[in-house]
Enzyme design. Structure first.
Site, short mmCIF file in Angstrom:
data_model
loop_
_atom_site.label_atom_id
_atom_site.label_comp_id
_atom_site.label_asym_id
_atom_site.label_seq_id
_atom_site.Cartn_x
_atom_site.Cartn_y
_atom_site.Cartn_z
N SER A 25 -0.87 6.17 0.47
CA SER A 25 -2.30 5.66 0.61
C SER A 25 -2.50 5.09 2.06
O SER A 25 -1.57 4.89 2.70
CB SER A 25 -2.60 4.43 -0.35
N LEU A 44 0.84 -1.19 -0.24
CA LEU A 44 0.02 -0.08 0.03
C LEU A 44 1.07 1.13 -0.05
O LEU A 44 1.66 1.39 0.91
CB LEU A 44 -0.85 0.16 1.29
N ASP A 45 0.77 1.93 -1.11
CA ASP A 45 1.68 3.19 -1.11
C ASP A 45 1.88 4.09 -0.06
O ASP A 45 0.85 4.12 0.89
CB ASP A 45 1.21 4.13 -2.21
N ILE A 46 2.85 4.86 0.02
CA ILE A 46 3.18 5.69 1.29
C ILE A 46 2.21 6.55 1.43
O ILE A 46 1.65 7.04 2.77
CB ILE A 46 4.58 6.28 1.30
#
Length: 273
Positions: free
Chosen positions: A126, A122-124
């Site tokens: 997000s 999960l992106d930074i």
């Protein structure tokens, strides 16, 4: 899954059967917990579907003690290893951040952090549902090469595509530096929504069909069965949308629910993805 009678390495066969991960299989073989046709298995041995694979109950007991954790990742944490000064999400797994309403009877202990790794990223920038697990079976189910596990996201967007006619008929000028952030649904072309659902490519590869619908005038709901790096953000860019907020709310049958940001709970014994 391998269907031919060609011999394959025992650890691969055990993973295909859903018994454990390849790494766990190697550990169990080294411990003497695996037999093939009644004989202790040797590391690297190859088997066919006709061979009988048996696993000692000690191995199953060892596996049962492994935990899977559901974390509500806040913004600013990376999923995996620390990078660029940002802490990994696993740093949030401690007694102070354990959700008080967790129905599980599990209690936190430091050994639960050993080998605890994210099953997917999960992106930074997000937020939302992140799974951390010690169990190779769970990891393979969620991120294995043959996984088709659904992942659901709520995505707040702004429109910076070409000039558009609003429903009332007036021309809406779009400034890249000042995109439309309210009632995006009213000016977003239906044909572009169709492209989000199917027809886009990333890195030269066509994407699998996705479920994409408007949740409200500024927010889309995405359901994907694949997870390329920054996939939703890059998909949106191709149709003139900019993601201004992204939250994962479901993986398979497991939902984020009302788990607070920055807190975690155990995956229940009877809870399945």
């Amino acid at each position: 899954m391998t269907t031919s009678a060609e011999p394959v390495r025992l650890n691969k066969r055990m993973a295909e059967l859903g018994i454990c991960s390849r790494r766990e299989a190697d550990e169990w073989i080294a411990q003497g917990w695996v037999k093939v046709n009644g004989q202790p298995a040797e590391m690297g041995v190859k088997v066919t579907p006709a061979d009988k694979v048996e696993v000692d109950k000690q191995a199953h007991g060892h596996q049962a003690s492994r935990v899977t954790i559901i974390l509500h990742k806040p913004m600013g944490y990376v999923s995996g290893q620390a990078e660029d000064g940002h802490e990994p999400a696993v740093m949030l797994v401690n007694p102070r951040t354990h959700w008080r309403e967790d129905p599980s009877s599990n209690r936190f202990s430091p050994p639960q952090l050993r080998g605890l790794a994210p099953a997917g990223r999960l992106d930074i920038d997000s937020v939302g549902l992140l799974v951390l697990t010690q169990d190779g079976r769970v990891a393979r189910q969620l991120i294995g090469e043959d996984s088709v596990m659904e992942k659901e996201y709520l995505v707040r967007v702004a429109y910076h595509g070409p000039d558009r006619l609003a429903p009332a008929g007036q021309l809406v000028r779009i400034d890249d530096d000042d995109p439309i952030t309210t009632d995006v649904r009213a000016i977003f072309p239906p044909a572009m929504l169709a492209r989000l659902r199917h027809g886009l490519s990333l890195d030269g590869q066509p994407l699998k069909p996705a479920k994409v619908d408007w949740q409200n005038p500024e927010q889309l709901r995405f359901v994907l069965t694949e997870g390329k790096k920054r996939q939703i953000r890059r998909m949106c860019e191709q149709v003139g949308l900019k993601v201004v907020g992204l939250k994962r709310i479901r993986i398979g049958r497991v939902v984020l629910g009302n788990l607070p940001a920055g807190q975690w709970r155990y995956l229940g014994a009877h809870e399945k993805f």
